[in-house]
Design an enzyme around this catalytic site. Structure first.
Site, PDB file in Angstrom:
ATOM      1  N   GLY A 157     -11.009  -2.841   3.565  1.00  7.71           N
ATOM      2  CA  GLY A 157     -11.505  -1.679   4.380  1.00  7.71           C
ATOM      3  C   GLY A 157     -10.800  -1.675   5.724  1.00  7.71           C
ATOM      4  N   SER A 190       5.295  12.363  -4.100  1.00 10.52           N
ATOM      5  CA  SER A 190       4.070  12.567  -4.363  1.00 10.52           C
ATOM      6  C   SER A 190       3.392  13.263  -3.019  1.00 10.52           C
ATOM      7  CB  SER A 190       3.489  10.932  -4.238  1.00 10.52           C
ATOM      8  OG  SER A 190       2.086  10.852  -4.364  1.00 10.52           O
ATOM      9  N   GLY A 247      -4.468  -4.059  -3.653  1.00 11.27           N
ATOM     10  CA  GLY A 247      -5.683  -3.043  -4.256  1.00 11.27           C
ATOM     11  C   GLY A 247      -4.971  -1.913  -4.463  1.00 11.27           C
ATOM     12  N   HIS A 248      -4.818  -1.656  -5.703  1.00 11.23           N
ATOM     13  CA  HIS A 248      -3.715  -0.389  -6.110  1.00 11.23           C
ATOM     14  C   HIS A 248      -4.728   0.706  -6.620  1.00 11.23           C
ATOM     15  CE1 HIS A 248      -0.296  -3.287  -7.326  1.00 11.23           C
ATOM     16  NE2 HIS A 248      -0.535  -3.353  -6.106  1.00 11.23           N
ATOM     17  N   GLN A 269       2.113  -5.981  -3.328  1.00 16.74           N
ATOM     18  CA  GLN A 269       2.334  -6.030  -1.928  1.00 16.74           C
ATOM     19  C   GLN A 269       3.769  -5.329  -1.575  1.00 16.74           C
ATOM     20  OE1 GLN A 269       1.556  -9.419  -3.644  1.00 16.74           O
ATOM     21  NE2 GLN A 269      -0.539  -8.277  -2.966  1.00 16.74           N
ATOM     22  N   ASN A 304      -5.471 -10.131  -3.992  1.00 23.68           N
ATOM     23  CA  ASN A 304      -4.930  -9.687  -2.421  1.00 23.68           C
ATOM     24  C   ASN A 304      -4.607  -8.234  -2.576  1.00 23.68           C
ATOM     25  OD1 ASN A 304      -2.641 -10.541  -4.033  1.00 23.68           O
ATOM     26  ND2 ASN A 304      -1.551 -11.112  -2.119  1.00 23.68           N
ATOM     27  N   ASP A 351       0.790  -1.234  -0.086  1.00 21.05           N
ATOM     28  CA  ASP A 351      -0.081  -0.114  -0.055  1.00 21.05           C
ATOM     29  C   ASP A 351       0.878   1.310  -0.041  1.00 21.05           C
ATOM     30  OD1 ASP A 351      -2.289  -1.724   0.161  1.00 21.05           O
ATOM     31  OD2 ASP A 351      -2.473  -1.502   2.383  1.00 21.05           O
ATOM     32  N   LYS A 371      -8.552  -1.304   9.134  1.00 21.59           N
ATOM     33  CA  LYS A 371      -7.677  -0.238   9.473  1.00 21.59           C
ATOM     34  C   LYS A 371      -6.199  -0.711   9.174  1.00 21.59           C
ATOM     35  CE  LYS A 371      -7.511   2.890  13.124  1.00 21.59           C
ATOM     36  NZ  LYS A 371      -7.376   3.035  14.592  1.00 21.59           N
ATOM     37  N   GLY A 379       1.492   3.079  -2.925  1.00 16.24           N
ATOM     38  CA  GLY A 379       0.948   3.956  -3.617  1.00 16.24           C
ATOM     39  C   GLY A 379       1.669   3.233  -4.996  1.00 16.24           C
ATOM     40  N   LYS A 380       1.888   2.206  -5.092  1.00 17.82           N
ATOM     41  CA  LYS A 380       2.294   1.732  -6.486  1.00 17.82           C
ATOM     42  C   LYS A 380       1.504   1.958  -7.566  1.00 17.82           C
ATOM     43  CE  LYS A 380       2.520  -2.286  -4.326  1.00 17.82           C
ATOM     44  NZ  LYS A 380       2.016  -2.147  -2.694  1.00 17.82           N
ATOM     45  N   GLY A 381       0.264   1.649  -7.333  1.00 18.77           N
ATOM     46  CA  GLY A 381      -0.886   1.770  -8.321  1.00 18.77           C
ATOM     47  C   GLY A 381      -0.637   3.425  -9.110  1.00 18.77           C
ATOM     48  N   LYS A 382      -0.613   4.271  -8.281  1.00 19.45           N
ATOM     49  CA  LYS A 382      -0.670   5.568  -8.641  1.00 19.45           C
ATOM     50  C   LYS A 382       0.695   5.980  -9.513  1.00 19.45           C
ATOM     51  CE  LYS A 382       0.527  10.363  -7.287  1.00 19.45           C
ATOM     52  NZ  LYS A 382       0.437  11.433  -6.490  1.00 19.45           N
TER      53      LYS A 382
HETATM   54  P1  GDP Z   1      -0.763   0.622  -3.622  1.00 18.82           P
HETATM   55  O1  GDP Z   1      -1.413  -0.809  -3.174  1.00 18.82           O
HETATM   56  O2  GDP Z   1       0.553   0.649  -3.278  1.00 18.82           O
HETATM   57  O3  GDP Z   1      -1.189   0.616  -4.822  1.00 18.82           O
HETATM   58  O4  GDP Z   1      -1.496   1.602  -2.453  1.00 18.82           O
HETATM   59  P2  GDP Z   1      -2.963   1.688  -1.999  1.00 18.82           P
HETATM   60  O5  GDP Z   1      -3.582   2.003  -3.153  1.00 18.82           O
HETATM   61  O6  GDP Z   1      -3.433   0.472  -1.548  1.00 18.82           O
HETATM   62  O7  GDP Z   1      -2.723   2.723  -0.981  1.00 18.82           O
HETATM   63  C1  GDP Z   1      -2.359   3.884  -1.245  1.00 18.82           C
HETATM   64  C2  GDP Z   1      -3.458   4.836  -0.803  1.00 18.82           C
HETATM   65  O8  GDP Z   1      -2.751   6.357  -0.811  1.00 18.82           O
HETATM   66  C3  GDP Z   1      -4.671   5.045  -1.814  1.00 18.82           C
HETATM   67  O9  GDP Z   1      -5.786   5.536  -1.023  1.00 18.82           O
HETATM   68  C4  GDP Z   1      -3.905   6.160  -2.647  1.00 18.82           C
HETATM   69  O10 GDP Z   1      -5.272   7.022  -2.999  1.00 18.82           O
HETATM   70  C5  GDP Z   1      -3.420   7.480  -1.667  1.00 18.82           C
HETATM   71  N1  GDP Z   1      -2.002   7.940  -1.994  1.00 18.82           N
HETATM   72  C6  GDP Z   1      -1.266   7.613  -3.030  1.00 18.82           C
HETATM   73  N2  GDP Z   1      -0.428   8.631  -3.055  1.00 18.82           N
HETATM   74  C7  GDP Z   1      -0.638   9.762  -2.177  1.00 18.82           C
HETATM   75  C8  GDP Z   1      -0.141  10.910  -1.503  1.00 18.82           C
HETATM   76  O11 GDP Z   1       0.857  11.198  -2.016  1.00 18.82           O
HETATM   77  N3  GDP Z   1      -0.635  11.383  -0.630  1.00 18.82           N
HETATM   78  C9  GDP Z   1      -2.036  11.091  -0.078  1.00 18.82           C
HETATM   79  N4  GDP Z   1      -2.608  11.874   0.886  1.00 18.82           N
HETATM   80  N5  GDP Z   1      -2.604   9.924  -0.719  1.00 18.82           N
HETATM   81  C10 GDP Z   1      -1.691   9.246  -1.636  1.00 18.82           C
HETATM   82  P1  IMO Z   2      -0.961  -3.970  -2.288  1.00 22.34           P
HETATM   83  O1  IMO Z   2      -0.490  -4.730  -3.792  1.00 22.34           O
HETATM   84  C1  IMO Z   2      -1.117  -4.520   2.007  1.00 22.34           C
HETATM   85  C2  IMO Z   2      -0.942  -8.878   3.504  1.00 22.34           C
HETATM   86  C3  IMO Z   2      -2.134  -9.245   4.178  1.00 22.34           C
HETATM   87  C4  IMO Z   2      -1.680 -10.163   5.274  1.00 22.34           C
HETATM   88  C5  IMO Z   2      -0.593 -10.809   4.433  1.00 22.34           C
HETATM   89  C6  IMO Z   2      -0.917 -11.980   3.657  1.00 22.34           C
HETATM   90  O2  IMO Z   2      -2.232  -3.249  -2.439  1.00 22.34           O
HETATM   91  O3  IMO Z   2       0.292  -3.374  -1.507  1.00 22.34           O
HETATM   92  P2  IMO Z   2      -2.559 -12.532   1.759  1.00 22.34           P
HETATM   93  O4  IMO Z   2      -3.952 -12.478   1.479  1.00 22.34           O
HETATM   94  O5  IMO Z   2      -1.630 -12.318   0.609  1.00 22.34           O
HETATM   95  O6  IMO Z   2      -2.191 -14.209   2.021  1.00 22.34           O
HETATM   96  O7  IMO Z   2      -2.124 -12.082   2.974  1.00 22.34           O
HETATM   97  O8  IMO Z   2      -0.225  -9.851   3.129  1.00 22.34           O
HETATM   98  N1  IMO Z   2      -1.221  -8.202   2.100  1.00 22.34           N
HETATM   99  C7  IMO Z   2      -1.062  -6.777   1.921  1.00 22.34           C
HETATM  100  N2  IMO Z   2      -0.880  -5.673   2.671  1.00 22.34           N
HETATM  101  N3  IMO Z   2      -1.173  -4.408   0.669  1.00 22.34           N
HETATM  102  C8  IMO Z   2      -1.199  -5.482  -0.176  1.00 22.34           C
HETATM  103  O9  IMO Z   2      -1.046  -5.532  -1.551  1.00 22.34           O
HETATM  104  C9  IMO Z   2      -1.424  -6.815   0.435  1.00 22.34           C
HETATM  105  N4  IMO Z   2      -1.487  -8.252   0.028  1.00 22.34           N
HETATM  106  C10 IMO Z   2      -1.437  -8.932   1.107  1.00 22.34           C
HETATM  107  O10 IMO Z   2      -3.173  -8.062   4.842  1.00 22.34           O
HETATM  108  O11 IMO Z   2      -1.214  -9.385   6.254  1.00 22.34           O
HETATM  109 MG    MG Z   3      -3.071  -1.675  -1.806  1.00 25.02          MG
END
Ligand code: GDP
Ligand code: IMO
Ligand code: MG
Length: 428
Positions: free
Chosen positions: A299, A408, A40-41, A221, A38, A13, A301, A15-18
């Site tokens: 969702g 970012s 969510g980008h 991940q 698993n 998480d 925390k 911010g890879k997708g962005k």
């Molecule tokens: P990913 O899994 O690495 O693609 O990241 P996620 O999408 O799961 O989580 C990143 C969250 O941070 C998302 O809700 C993005 O919209 C948000 N985000 C990304 N870059 C920034 C940033 O620079 N500032 C803020 N405030 N939010 C960001």
């Molecule tokens: P992105 O690509 C954050 C975490 C789960 C759990 C562990 C194992 O959005 O960054 P799994 O379902 O893979 O067997 O769960 O890894 N996890 C992530 N945490 N971002 C992810 O993906 C994750 N994918 C799995 O919460 O702790």
């Molecule tokens: Mg994510």
């Protein structure tokens, strides 16, 4: 040409997708190399927000070719939901998205097994995303898995055999399930998957490279969730590190070019497992609120804490990172003081090396830096950076020995500041 790799350096998480979306115009092909739904980008642009799970984040800019590589595990049901939701918004991907025939399938019973194993672990559960990731990769490695290419030949028989094996395990774990419910829509979704180009992606990618095409590989991940180098067993079941790109796309190590390592200006983790800099106090809550730190798909925390440079240095080492990208800088805008963990104290002994045991015995040793206490999310160029923010960046670059090429300052595509542009980084 070479394959540039973009991957997370923390617990996911980042911010890879962005950033994949931001960099897409610079590339011909975008390819996911591991993980599955698993992930969510999140991508935000033109007041739209998209969350991608199995589909690469390069689908929105310029009609580029996107590939789901052999290292990915696919649940046809979730894939269909994702692709149909995009099609409903005018993004028909059937011509632009190819799927490796060697990618493994997540079966309905893999989802059930994921839930059953978690229930059996009780207190020590991993906190998986419940998408069947671990069981699907387990079957891949134990040579029982079914691949996307199998849908083209005698699928029913192979499926029935593996389902029977899984049912034996589920029953031995006393896990209650409804197979009809679990399988609902799954076979129709498998038919839907056949509409996409099912390819031998390793041949396709290597041929494209030979023709001079550029490829960006998208990780899922993060390094600290890697099956080998993360805090085992609280990890995911794939190699999230750069080496995972070689096995997950079929590209040789010498064909890897830039390695973009993404990190947040602080740390988060979702699910169980060690987290040395976790803040279980009001500061952690403030970061969580300011950063909207809730899982994009589940969702849940996210646990929050200060940046951990011991873990980051380790991640940089394992991946051979050549460029750093710092995300969510704006989240720390209001803090008068910012802390960074530079070393750990373990049973009274100080170390900067990431240890084998990452349990509660670790005491993080911090340095304190003055906060910038200035809103950054509207900033367009690094000339606008507050002095204290520049000092934070300079500190990180000195500690990590790699330059931070992109900063970012918000979730939107436009809230991206490129500090230097040698190579292929782009942005505003
Ligand atoms: P990913 O899994 O690495 O693609 O990241 P996620 O999408 O799961 O989580 C990143 C969250 O941070 C998302 O809700 C993005 O919209 C948000 N985000 C990304 N870059 C920034 C940033 O620079 N500032 C803020 N405030 N939010 C960001
Ligand atoms: P992105 O690509 C954050 C975490 C789960 C759990 C562990 C194992 O959005 O960054 P799994 O379902 O893979 O067997 O769960 O890894 N996890 C992530 N945490 N971002 C992810 O993906 C994750 N994918 C799995 O919460 O702790
Ligand atoms: Mg994510």
């Amino acid at each position: 040409m070479k394959v540039d790799v973009l991957l997370g350096l923390q617990w996911g998480d980042e911010g890879k997708g962005k950033i994949v979306d931001v960099l897409t115009p610079e590339y011909d092909v975008i390819a996911r190399f591991q993980g599955g739904p698993n992930a969510g980008h999140t991508l935000e642009f033109n007041e739209h927000k998209y969350i991608l799970r199995s589909i690469p984040s390069g689908i929105f800019q310029g009609g580029k070719m996107n590939i789901i590589g052999n290292g990915v595990v696919i649940d046809p049901l979730l894939f269909r939901q994702e692709a149909e939701a995009l099609a409903a918004e005018g993004h028909d991907l059937t011509k632009r998205l190819s799927v490796s025939k060697k990618a493994h399938l997540i079966l309905p019973t893999h989802r059930l097994l994921d839930a059953a194993y978690e229930a059996a672990k009780g207190e020590s559960k991993i906190g998986t995303t419940g998408k069947g990731i671990g069981p699907a990769y387990t079957d891949k490695v134990s040579r029982n898995g079914l691949r996307v290419g199998d849908v083209l030949h005698d699928f029913e028989n192979k499926y029935r055999l593996i389902r029977a094996k899984h049912e034996t395990i589920l029953q031995s774990l006393d896990f209650a399930y409804d197979m009809n419910e679990a399988e609902a829509g799954w076979f129709e979704a498998l038919e839907y998957l056949k509409k996409f180009n099912l390819i031998d992606s390793e041949h396709v990618i290597n041929q494209l490279l030979k023709e001079g095409k550029s490829v960006l590989a998208e990780g899922a991940q993060g390094t600290m969730l890697d099956i080998d180098f993360g805090s085992y067993p609280y990890v995911t079941s794939s190699n999230t590190i750069c080496a995972g790109c070689c096995t997950g796309l079929g590209v040789a190590p010498h064909k890897i070019g830039e390695v973009y390592g993404i990190f947040k200006a602080y740390c988060t983790r979702v699910g169980s497992g060690p987290f040395p800099t976790e803040l279980s106090d009001e500061t952690g809550e403030t970061i969580c609120r300011a950063g909207h730190e809730f899982g994009s798909v589940t969702g849940r925390k996210r646990r929050c804490g200060w940046i951990d440079l011991v873990a980051l240095r380790y991640a940089i080492l394992i991946n051979g990172v050549t460029k750093l990208i710092m995300m969510k800088s704006d989240v720390l805008d209001t803090f008068p003081t910012i802390k960074a963990c530079v070393a750990y104290s373990i049973k009274g002994k100080e170390t900067t090396e990431f240890p084998y045991e990452t349990d509660a015995a670790i005491e993080p040793l911090y340095v304190e830096l003055p906060g910038w206490e200035t809103p950054m999310s509207h900033m367009q160029s690094e000339d606008e950076f507050p002095e204290e923010f520049n000092a934070y960046l300079a500190f990180l670059e000195e500690e990590l020995e790699i330059p931070v090429g992109i900063v970012s300052v918000g979730p939107d595509r436009e809230q991206t500041i490129v500090r230097y542009t040698d190579g292929s980084a782009s942005g505003n």
